[in-house]
Scaffold this motif. Sequence first.
Motif, short mmCIF file in Angstrom:
data_model
loop_
_atom_site.label_atom_id
_atom_site.label_comp_id
_atom_site.label_asym_id
_atom_site.label_seq_id
_atom_site.Cartn_x
_atom_site.Cartn_y
_atom_site.Cartn_z
N MET A 1 36.73 -22.35 -12.53
CA MET A 1 36.59 -20.64 -13.22
C MET A 1 36.47 -20.25 -11.85
N GLU A 2 36.30 -20.72 -10.86
CA GLU A 2 36.34 -19.27 -9.49
C GLU A 2 37.71 -19.69 -8.81
N SER A 3 38.59 -20.08 -9.79
CA SER A 3 40.21 -20.26 -8.99
C SER A 3 40.75 -18.89 -9.38
N MET B 1 29.77 -25.76 -27.48
CA MET B 1 29.69 -24.25 -28.09
C MET B 1 30.38 -23.44 -28.30
N GLN B 2 31.06 -23.77 -26.20
CA GLN B 2 32.88 -22.72 -26.47
C GLN B 2 33.36 -23.82 -25.07
N SER B 3 34.55 -23.28 -25.35
CA SER B 3 35.17 -24.17 -24.21
C SER B 3 35.28 -22.85 -22.83
N GLY C 1 22.41 -14.93 -8.35
CA GLY C 1 23.52 -16.21 -9.49
C GLY C 1 24.16 -17.49 -9.04
N ARG C 2 24.25 -18.71 -9.42
CA ARG C 2 24.54 -19.79 -9.46
C ARG C 2 24.91 -20.01 -8.10
N GLY C 3 25.87 -19.16 -6.44
CA GLY C 3 26.52 -18.47 -6.28
C GLY C 3 26.11 -18.97 -4.93
N GLN D 1 15.56 -13.56 -16.39
CA GLN D 1 16.42 -13.72 -16.96
C GLN D 1 17.24 -11.95 -17.23
N VAL D 2 18.44 -11.66 -16.28
CA VAL D 2 19.23 -10.37 -17.23
C VAL D 2 20.67 -11.06 -17.84
N GLY D 3 20.79 -10.75 -19.26
CA GLY D 3 21.65 -11.12 -20.00
C GLY D 3 21.61 -10.85 -21.24
N THR E 1 20.79 -13.22 -23.78
CA THR E 1 20.10 -13.95 -23.81
C THR E 1 18.43 -13.51 -23.08
N GLY E 2 18.61 -12.22 -22.46
CA GLY E 2 17.28 -11.75 -21.17
C GLY E 2 17.20 -10.54 -21.71
N GLN E 3 16.68 -10.50 -19.98
CA GLN E 3 16.85 -8.59 -20.30
C GLN E 3 17.88 -7.70 -20.24
N GLY F 1 26.08 -13.71 -6.08
CA GLY F 1 26.66 -14.98 -5.85
C GLY F 1 26.68 -14.77 -7.51
N ILE F 2 26.98 -13.76 -8.36
CA ILE F 2 27.42 -13.89 -10.07
C ILE F 2 28.62 -13.67 -10.20
N SER F 3 28.98 -14.34 -10.97
CA SER F 3 30.88 -14.52 -11.56
C SER F 3 30.88 -13.03 -12.15
N ILE G 1 30.42 -11.99 -19.32
CA ILE G 1 30.59 -10.81 -20.47
C ILE G 1 28.78 -11.11 -21.08
N GLN G 2 28.08 -12.17 -20.72
CA GLN G 2 27.10 -12.11 -21.00
C GLN G 2 25.86 -11.90 -20.17
N HIS G 3 26.38 -11.86 -18.92
CA HIS G 3 25.06 -11.21 -17.96
C HIS G 3 25.58 -9.80 -17.54
N ILE H 1 27.77 -8.80 -4.43
CA ILE H 1 28.46 -10.00 -3.60
C ILE H 1 28.96 -11.25 -3.71
N ASN H 2 30.06 -11.44 -3.79
CA ASN H 2 30.94 -12.45 -3.87
C ASN H 2 31.74 -12.97 -3.08
N THR H 3 31.95 -14.18 -2.62
CA THR H 3 33.12 -14.84 -2.24
C THR H 3 34.57 -14.88 -2.97
N ASP H 4 34.81 -14.50 -3.94
CA ASP H 4 35.73 -14.92 -4.52
C ASP H 4 35.90 -13.11 -5.26
C1 LIG Z 1 25.66 -17.26 -25.94
C2 LIG Z 1 25.49 -17.10 -24.59
C3 LIG Z 1 24.58 -16.02 -24.07
C4 LIG Z 1 24.45 -16.35 -22.59
N1 LIG Z 1 23.21 -15.16 -22.47
C5 LIG Z 1 23.44 -15.09 -20.55
C6 LIG Z 1 22.41 -14.46 -20.55
O1 LIG Z 1 21.74 -13.99 -21.19
N2 LIG Z 1 22.58 -14.30 -18.65
C7 LIG Z 1 23.71 -14.92 -17.83
O2 LIG Z 1 23.37 -14.28 -17.05
N3 LIG Z 1 24.49 -15.57 -18.76
C8 LIG Z 1 24.14 -16.00 -19.92
N4 LIG Z 1 25.13 -16.79 -20.67
C9 LIG Z 1 25.90 -17.36 -19.39
C10 LIG Z 1 27.32 -17.05 -18.74
O3 LIG Z 1 28.62 -16.76 -19.99
C11 LIG Z 1 28.05 -17.67 -17.42
O4 LIG Z 1 27.69 -18.95 -17.81
C12 LIG Z 1 26.94 -17.53 -16.01
O5 LIG Z 1 26.22 -15.97 -16.94
C13 LIG Z 1 27.18 -17.45 -15.61
O6 LIG Z 1 25.89 -17.66 -14.29
P1 LIG Z 1 26.40 -17.12 -12.91
O7 LIG Z 1 27.27 -16.48 -12.56
O8 LIG Z 1 25.30 -17.08 -11.82
O9 LIG Z 1 27.41 -18.23 -12.27
P2 LIG Z 1 29.12 -18.60 -12.05
O10 LIG Z 1 29.70 -18.05 -12.77
O11 LIG Z 1 29.12 -19.66 -11.66
O12 LIG Z 1 29.19 -17.92 -10.73
C14 LIG Z 1 28.81 -18.07 -9.43
C15 LIG Z 1 29.72 -16.56 -8.39
O13 LIG Z 1 29.46 -16.71 -7.21
C16 LIG Z 1 30.49 -16.58 -5.99
N5 LIG Z 1 29.63 -17.67 -4.90
C17 LIG Z 1 30.35 -18.91 -4.92
N6 LIG Z 1 29.46 -19.48 -4.15
C18 LIG Z 1 28.96 -18.38 -2.88
C19 LIG Z 1 29.00 -17.71 -1.97
N7 LIG Z 1 28.08 -18.84 -1.24
N8 LIG Z 1 28.15 -16.41 -1.40
C20 LIG Z 1 28.69 -15.69 -2.54
N9 LIG Z 1 29.17 -16.11 -4.24
C21 LIG Z 1 29.22 -16.58 -4.50
C22 LIG Z 1 31.58 -17.55 -6.85
O14 LIG Z 1 32.62 -16.90 -6.83
C23 LIG Z 1 30.96 -16.57 -8.65
O15 LIG Z 1 31.57 -15.92 -8.98
C24 LIG Z 1 25.34 -17.11 -21.48
C25 LIG Z 1 26.34 -17.72 -22.22
C26 LIG Z 1 25.90 -17.50 -23.59
C27 LIG Z 1 27.56 -18.62 -24.20
#
Ligand SMILES: Cc1cc2nc3c(=O)[nH]c(=O)nc-3n(C[C@H](O)[C@H](O)[C@H](O)COP(=O)(O)OP(=O)(O)OC[C@H]3O[C@@H](n4cnc5c(N)ncnc54)[C@H](O)[C@@H]3O)c2cc1C
Lengths: 257, 305
Positions: free
Chosen positions: A13-15, A118-120, B194-196, B234-236, B238-240, B251-253, B256-258, B271-274
């Motif tokens: 998804m980072e593509s 649950m989804q793709s 975030g995961r980033g 947790q923000v979103g 299913t969180g706050q 590092g949060i993409s 929509i849920q976030h 702050i994001n590399t993308d």
């Molecule tokens: C029913 C349902 C409920 C959900 N509830 C929540 C919720 O309450 N809260 C929530 O957060 N999510 C929730 N999600 C999950 C949500 O869909 C995403 O999967 C999640 O938010 C992604 O988290 P993320 O942005 O940290 O990770 P990713 O989507 O993996 O994004 C990581 C980001 O970090 C960036 N990155 C990578 N490396 C670096 C670096 N070194 N420096 C800077 N940037 C970097 C990338 O470019 C990317 O944009 C839910 C999903 C579902 C289906």
Amino acid sequence: MKILVCIKQVPDMESRFKVDSAGTWYDTTELVWRMNEYDEYGVEQAVQLKEQTGGDLTVLCIGPDRVKETMKKALAMGCDRGAHVNDPDYATRDPFEIGAIIAEYASDKGFDVIFTGMQSQDRGSAQVGVLVSELLGIPAVTTIVDFVLEGSTVNVKRELEGGIKAKVSVTLPALFTCQLGLNTPRYPTLPNIMKAKKKELLSIPVQDLLKVAFRLETVSMQLPEKKGGGLVLEGDAGELADKLITILKEKTGVLAK
Amino acid sequence: MKALLIAESREGKVLGSCSELVAFAQKAGSDSVMFMVGTDSNLPAYDGTIYLADAAKYGEYNPAVHKQLILDVVTKEKPDMIVFSHSSYGWDLAPRVAFALEAAQFSEVADIVDGDPVVPACNSKLRRRLKAKSTVKVLTLQAGAFSLAEPITASPNVEKIDTDTAGKVTFLGYEEAPKGGVDLGKAAIIVSAGRGVGGKDNIPMVAALAKALGGEYGASRPVVDAEWVEHARQVGTTGQTVSPKLYVACGISGAIQHLAGMKKSEFIVAINTDKDAPIGEVADVLVVADVKQFLPALTERLQAG
Ligand SMILES: Cc1cc2nc3c(=O)[nH]c(=O)nc-3n(C[C@H](O)[C@H](O)[C@H](O)COP(=O)(O)OP(=O)(O)OC[C@H]3O[C@@H](n4cnc5c(N)ncnc54)[C@H](O)[C@@H]3O)c2cc1C
């Protein structure tokens, strides 16, 4: 116990996505592919269930030849065999067609438990798992974050909004769609990756399984118009930090001037 | 055109997304009727007829029973569209209803353009415009995508409905979210990981920035699922849900849920590399940088004053 787990291969998804020449899907030429995140939890749960029951576990994936790479990961995680539904046109199929292909495959195999994500991550329809269960006439529980088998009953927790969970129980056979955080998906070990190479990976032409017509079509795919219009800062980390501090001082009340 | 709007209630309380269903029908220029399994002491504001099945009899969500109740209303009202929220209730129930009616389903509709539903793809980096082959259509609506200009105050006209279907899934009870820990709702400044951020070892870097700014730190879901940070943070969806003066997403993409949990923040820095990350859509400032370099640089300057 016979177990089926359905997985999908999706792009990272980072593509940087581009629309293809037909204008109805994303261009697939320069993407990095991986297992749909939700399905990783499905595979892990399926492998745990197989270990618990001494069951037999099949992983199914629909797509072109390249999806075999993703299937190998599932085999290395512990699935016993792969069923690859060879379908170069998988991206044009709607959730009903995908569900019908899976249900047709499963119809004569007597699976006790079926897992899907649950989804793709690319389409995000959240329909396929439920449609498979309706086609097979078995119950489905979606969005599970906990799974416990006791006898022929499964106790699961469904995740609802705001962190609340609904506890439900269901008698097998049944289908479950897996939510993020259900478990901790294992990393395939090197010996298991080697073993996976010897596991059966059967290819089935999609024509053998597709017996329904689609109900939904994509008119067009687009990049979203940029509405946000926020400021984008690029450059050296130190300079960026200085710039951001100046902005925060000007635009917000959170830093003393 | 007629839409059957599927309202939601849990433990006798109407859920807020009901008004979004009404807003959708208005935008689509469609007449509507409503359906809910709930109680007549707690009804959604709605200027029309609501078909009400008594939750005291049917208990909490039961897929087969709710499906049958809806199908009975469909037989009676013959709607062109059956509209759900894209919620844990809607995405579970909608495909069952669509299947029974041999209808196409549009999932997570974010907009209507020239009569066609538009849905997101690839974490909102792309959008798809769809068409159905079937005459009856089932839709689930993206949370927050449709809203009313004016709140409704009318009370619906109630028609009671009934069924004797039984389901194969047994509801045992609810489990509340784990309580305790930090209350992000009170923080004026939140810095979220975030995961980033790359790993548990880097969480202190995020916490240090939060501290330097005088705020709290939060997290996206994968960070909580991986147990780098506790669930209370947790923000979103299913969180706050938070709306601080300043929200810094590291590092949060921007899934929509976030976004649902933080987009009402007064000022948002990402702050994001993308550079294309969807968080850019809501951010006032997008810093294109590696969090591991940028966060320490920022914290150091703030500490230096
Ligand atoms: C029913 C349902 C409920 C959900 N509830 C929540 C919720 O309450 N809260 C929530 O957060 N999510 C929730 N999600 C999950 C949500 O869909 C995403 O999967 C999640 O938010 C992604 O988290 P993320 O942005 O940290 O990770 P990713 O989507 O993996 O994004 C990581 C980001 O970090 C960036 N990155 C990578 N490396 C670096 C670096 N070194 N420096 C800077 N940037 C970097 C990338 O470019 C990317 O944009 C839910 C999903 C579902 C289906």
